[in-house]
Scaffold this motif. Sequence first.
Motif, PDB file in Angstrom:
ATOM      1  N   GLN A   1       9.244   9.175  -0.395  1.00 24.09           N
ATOM      2  CA  GLN A   1       7.849   9.143   0.062  1.00 24.09           C
ATOM      3  C   GLN A   1       7.555   7.836   0.786  1.00 24.09           C
ATOM      4  O   GLN A   1       6.908   7.827   1.845  1.00 24.09           O
ATOM      5  CB  GLN A   1       6.910   9.319  -1.121  1.00 24.09           C
ATOM      6  N   PHE A   2       8.031   6.728   0.238  1.00 21.36           N
ATOM      7  CA  PHE A   2       7.808   5.427   0.866  1.00 21.36           C
ATOM      8  C   PHE A   2       8.438   5.371   2.252  1.00 21.36           C
ATOM      9  O   PHE A   2       7.794   4.980   3.239  1.00 21.36           O
ATOM     10  CB  PHE A   2       8.374   4.330  -0.030  1.00 21.36           C
TER      11      PHE A   2
ATOM     12  N   ASP B   1       2.789   1.724  -3.306  1.00 17.80           N
ATOM     13  CA  ASP B   1       1.815   2.111  -4.331  1.00 17.80           C
ATOM     14  C   ASP B   1       2.310   1.768  -5.737  1.00 17.80           C
ATOM     15  O   ASP B   1       2.190   2.559  -6.675  1.00 17.80           O
ATOM     16  CB  ASP B   1       1.508   3.606  -4.225  1.00 17.80           C
TER      17      ASP B   1
ATOM     18  N   ALA C   1       4.940   4.182  10.292  1.00 21.24           N
ATOM     19  CA  ALA C   1       3.933   3.112  10.334  1.00 21.24           C
ATOM     20  C   ALA C   1       4.397   1.926  11.174  1.00 21.24           C
ATOM     21  O   ALA C   1       3.584   1.273  11.823  1.00 21.24           O
ATOM     22  CB  ALA C   1       3.597   2.648   8.911  1.00 21.24           C
TER      23      ALA C   1
ATOM     24  N   ARG D   1       0.824  -1.212   0.000  1.00 28.48           N
ATOM     25  CA  ARG D   1       0.000   0.000   0.000  1.00 28.48           C
ATOM     26  C   ARG D   1       0.858   1.261   0.000  1.00 28.48           C
ATOM     27  O   ARG D   1       0.589   2.221  -0.732  1.00 28.48           O
ATOM     28  CB  ARG D   1      -0.940   0.001   1.210  1.00 28.48           C
ATOM     29  N   LEU D   2       1.907   1.262   0.822  1.00 29.63           N
ATOM     30  CA  LEU D   2       2.730   2.463   0.946  1.00 29.63           C
ATOM     31  C   LEU D   2       3.604   2.691  -0.281  1.00 29.63           C
ATOM     32  O   LEU D   2       3.856   3.842  -0.662  1.00 29.63           O
ATOM     33  CB  LEU D   2       3.597   2.378   2.205  1.00 29.63           C
TER      34      LEU D   2
ATOM     35  N   THR E   1       9.338   7.788   4.190  1.00 27.63           N
ATOM     36  CA  THR E   1       8.709   8.763   5.076  1.00 27.63           C
ATOM     37  C   THR E   1       7.438   8.206   5.710  1.00 27.63           C
ATOM     38  O   THR E   1       7.081   8.579   6.842  1.00 27.63           O
ATOM     39  CB  THR E   1       8.387  10.051   4.293  1.00 27.63           C
ATOM     40  N   HIS E   2       6.781   7.292   5.025  1.00 29.22           N
ATOM     41  CA  HIS E   2       5.549   6.705   5.566  1.00 29.22           C
ATOM     42  C   HIS E   2       5.780   5.376   6.279  1.00 29.22           C
ATOM     43  O   HIS E   2       5.120   5.072   7.268  1.00 29.22           O
ATOM     44  CB  HIS E   2       4.534   6.514   4.432  1.00 29.22           C
ATOM     45  N   VAL E   3       6.718   4.540   5.770  1.00 31.48           N
ATOM     46  CA  VAL E   3       6.855   3.213   6.353  1.00 31.48           C
ATOM     47  C   VAL E   3       7.529   3.277   7.724  1.00 31.48           C
ATOM     48  O   VAL E   3       7.219   2.475   8.610  1.00 31.48           O
ATOM     49  CB  VAL E   3       7.596   2.262   5.396  1.00 31.48           C
TER      50      VAL E   3
END
Length: 373
Positions: free
Chosen positions: A360-361, A308, A368, A305-306, A363-365
């Motif tokens: 971006q990945f 994408d 999370a 999901r992250l 920064t989110h993973v």
Amino acid sequence: MLDERVLPLLIELVGFATESRTPNRELIDSVADRLGAYGARVRIVEGPQGRANLLASFGPAVAGGLLLSGHTDVVPAGDGWDTPPYSVSPVADALYGRGTADMKGFIACLLAVVCDLDLASLTAPLHIALSFDEEVGCVGVRGLLDVVRGDTEIRPALIVIGEPTMMQPSHAHAGKVAYRVALTGRAGHSSLSASMPSTISSAARIVTAIEEVAAHHRDSVTVNVGTIRGGTALNVIAESCELAFELRHPTGVEPDDVLAPVRAAIVTERASLAAVGGGVEAEEITRYPALSTDTQHPLVRLVERLADRGSSKPIGYGTEGGLFAAILDAPVVICGPGDIAVAHRPGEHVSRDQLRACIQFLTHVIPAICTAP
């Protein structure tokens, strides 16, 4: 944004000509100093002749969290470049240089993200593992894994290895075992070939056994004889010969069992050449296990999901992932910027879009996995 955060780091990393089997300590020391300044607990795991691994940790010293892994070595630059291989050269949307895709682009991205990390928000650790000599058979990481094996606080919930996948997650790849086989005998006049063994003839029979293994297991393994060298002249019985071969296999296939007929052929040819004072020696060059992560694992789905980029797919090349999976009870996902098709070639490059996607990945993973929901 990319130029400000990532490009200077990528320029520095590519500037270290860390070809496999050569020193990488300058790069490791530079990264260690940077991560230490950010607040990491840093360990350098020494290797031979100026090479080293690095293990850095942020956040609480407890089990869980995320481990991000990459290798610092690159294949030799070689000839055929239109740009300096150990400099970063912008061409349109791409950044050219040895290691930009495989895999210093990923390392630059993680360093850029970590510098902005809110350490106070981490409720689970973030680990960074950098290795040497991956390109010659996942050799250097084994010393790092010995340290990880003995440290009960390094038990991540998820492992992400940033090999170039165009940011599409991968959950599986083949394992590999490779051998060098050296045959020795005695030189003689070619007219004696009916009674005197030739190392080339013995090597040919061993190659036949290898090819028969490939044919018998064609649905599960691939086998390749990469090199063979021997002999001195047409009218001389070959005194020496050497060959190298590899076998690639999925999880669930034991390569030693598959190669049993090849070992039997080696024993037979060893006895034949012993009659003239020779023999056959088989040396294992490298071995690393296959990787097969459960695609239904919730953290694999989270990575999908992250990132994408669609569902996780197997990749056709090996990584250190199987070695990490063998000692850590955690899912391993391969996901990083760049195209493997341009790695190991003159003109290796990575696009700015891929680096942005990696930023971006990451920064989110990281939050999370490493912060409380």
